[in-house]
Design an enzyme around this catalytic site. Structure first.
Site, PDB file in Angstrom:
ATOM      1  N   GLN A  61      12.584 -20.530  45.258  1.00  0.00           N
ATOM      2  CA  GLN A  61      12.179 -21.819  44.687  1.00  0.00           C
ATOM      3  C   GLN A  61      13.002 -22.084  43.435  1.00  0.00           C
ATOM      4  OE1 GLN A  61       8.036 -22.054  43.586  1.00  0.00           O
ATOM      5  NE2 GLN A  61       8.220 -24.126  42.772  1.00  0.00           N
ATOM      6  N   ASN A  81       9.302 -23.482  49.487  1.00  0.00           N
ATOM      7  CA  ASN A  81       9.817 -22.260  48.872  1.00  0.00           C
ATOM      8  C   ASN A  81       8.926 -21.924  47.683  1.00  0.00           C
ATOM      9  OD1 ASN A  81      12.060 -22.072  50.606  1.00  0.00           O
ATOM     10  ND2 ASN A  81      13.165 -23.591  49.393  1.00  0.00           N
ATOM     11  N   HIS A 117       9.555 -29.577  51.605  1.00  0.00           N
ATOM     12  CA  HIS A 117      10.749 -30.136  52.241  1.00  0.00           C
ATOM     13  C   HIS A 117      10.368 -30.624  53.639  1.00  0.00           C
ATOM     14  CE1 HIS A 117      13.835 -28.136  49.531  1.00  0.00           C
ATOM     15  NE2 HIS A 117      12.797 -27.349  49.300  1.00  0.00           N
ATOM     16  N   HIS A 123       6.997 -28.614  45.787  1.00  0.00           N
ATOM     17  CA  HIS A 123       7.604 -29.628  46.657  1.00  0.00           C
ATOM     18  C   HIS A 123       7.630 -29.107  48.082  1.00  0.00           C
ATOM     19  CE1 HIS A 123      10.658 -27.173  44.668  1.00  0.00           C
ATOM     20  NE2 HIS A 123      11.375 -27.244  45.771  1.00  0.00           N
ATOM     21  N   ASP A 175      16.187 -35.791  49.321  1.00  0.00           N
ATOM     22  CA  ASP A 175      16.806 -34.689  48.590  1.00  0.00           C
ATOM     23  C   ASP A 175      18.223 -35.097  48.185  1.00  0.00           C
ATOM     24  OD1 ASP A 175      16.189 -31.375  48.484  1.00  0.00           O
ATOM     25  OD2 ASP A 175      18.270 -32.012  48.187  1.00  0.00           O
ATOM     26  N   ILE A 176      18.623 -34.689  47.003  1.00  0.00           N
ATOM     27  CA  ILE A 176      19.941 -35.069  46.473  1.00  0.00           C
ATOM     28  C   ILE A 176      21.082 -34.366  47.220  1.00  0.00           C
ATOM     29  CG2 ILE A 176      20.226 -33.292  44.683  1.00  0.00           C
ATOM     30  CD1 ILE A 176      20.941 -35.623  42.752  1.00  0.00           C
TER      31      ILE A 176
HETATM   32  P1  5GP Z   1      13.847 -25.462  46.196  1.00  0.00           P
HETATM   33  O1  5GP Z   1      14.952 -24.469  46.392  1.00  0.00           O
HETATM   34  O2  5GP Z   1      13.247 -25.397  44.815  1.00  0.00           O
HETATM   35  O3  5GP Z   1      12.809 -25.373  47.282  1.00  0.00           O
HETATM   36  O4  5GP Z   1      14.504 -26.885  46.417  1.00  0.00           O
HETATM   37  C1  5GP Z   1      14.822 -27.760  45.388  1.00  0.00           C
HETATM   38  C2  5GP Z   1      15.456 -28.972  46.037  1.00  0.00           C
HETATM   39  O5  5GP Z   1      15.515 -29.992  45.096  1.00  0.00           O
HETATM   40  C3  5GP Z   1      16.872 -28.737  46.549  1.00  0.00           C
HETATM   41  O6  5GP Z   1      16.942 -29.026  47.937  1.00  0.00           O
HETATM   42  C4  5GP Z   1      17.718 -29.691  45.699  1.00  0.00           C
HETATM   43  O7  5GP Z   1      18.787 -30.259  46.415  1.00  0.00           O
HETATM   44  C5  5GP Z   1      16.697 -30.730  45.281  1.00  0.00           C
HETATM   45  N1  5GP Z   1      17.004 -31.372  44.001  1.00  0.00           N
HETATM   46  C6  5GP Z   1      17.344 -30.749  42.839  1.00  0.00           C
HETATM   47  N2  5GP Z   1      17.534 -31.650  41.865  1.00  0.00           N
HETATM   48  C7  5GP Z   1      17.297 -32.872  42.426  1.00  0.00           C
HETATM   49  C8  5GP Z   1      17.351 -34.201  41.908  1.00  0.00           C
HETATM   50  O8  5GP Z   1      17.646 -34.449  40.734  1.00  0.00           O
HETATM   51  N3  5GP Z   1      17.047 -35.208  42.766  1.00  0.00           N
HETATM   52  C9  5GP Z   1      16.709 -34.976  44.074  1.00  0.00           C
HETATM   53  N4  5GP Z   1      16.433 -36.042  44.843  1.00  0.00           N
HETATM   54  N5  5GP Z   1      16.659 -33.735  44.595  1.00  0.00           N
HETATM   55  C10 5GP Z   1      16.960 -32.695  43.777  1.00  0.00           C
END
Ligand code: 5GP
Length: 125
Positions: free
Chosen positions: A104, A97, A112, A110, A39-40
């Protein structure tokens, strides 16, 4: 902003771009069904995302419509990644999520994987 899970798959979403190699990622694992990468913005010492290779918006979309082989392949890939990261003995947390209440943000399913420390209570109050 949370996504609207009812919208059709957006081929321009960031994870679709990572899958196509248009945006770099720190890859952990890849096979026919899944890609795993760091994760970034990690929220634990280990914070890895596992995404299916298919165009699935959310857990709801995937669990309702993905072919059995993709569901099995994706599920096994998640387990493989946790073992690759040597998380099975100390333990870890999987999180998905989904939609608005799930917060989400990226409209490509995805999972985690969190680990590397005691993660504490399941959901912040
Ligand atoms: P969500 O809230 O949709 O479950 O989580 C999205 C996740 O994607 C977040 O933890 C966010 O840090 C990660 N993320 C968003 N953009 C990027 C990206 O460009 N590269 C990577 N490696 N992770 C990302």
């Amino acid at each position: 902003m949370p996504i609207d899970p009812g919208l059709p798959y957006d081929r321009a979403n960031i994870f679709a771009r990572i899958l196509r190699g248009e945006v770099p990622c720190k890859r952990v694992y890849e096979d026919e069904y899944a890609l795993a990468f760091h994760d970034i913005a990690p929220q634990a010492p280990v914070h890895v995302l596992v995404i299916p290779k298919g165009a699935w918006v959310s857990w709801d979309d995937f669990s309702a419509r993905a072919p059995d082989a993709e569901i099995v392949g994706f599920t096994r890939a998640i387990g493989h990644v946790t073992r690759l990261l040597k998380l099975e003995a100390p333990g870890y947390r999987l999180m998905v999520n989904m939609g608005g209440h799930g917060h989400q943000e990226v409209p490509h399913l995805h999972v985690h994987i969190f680990g590397g420390r005691q993660l504490g209570a399941m959901i912040a109050s």
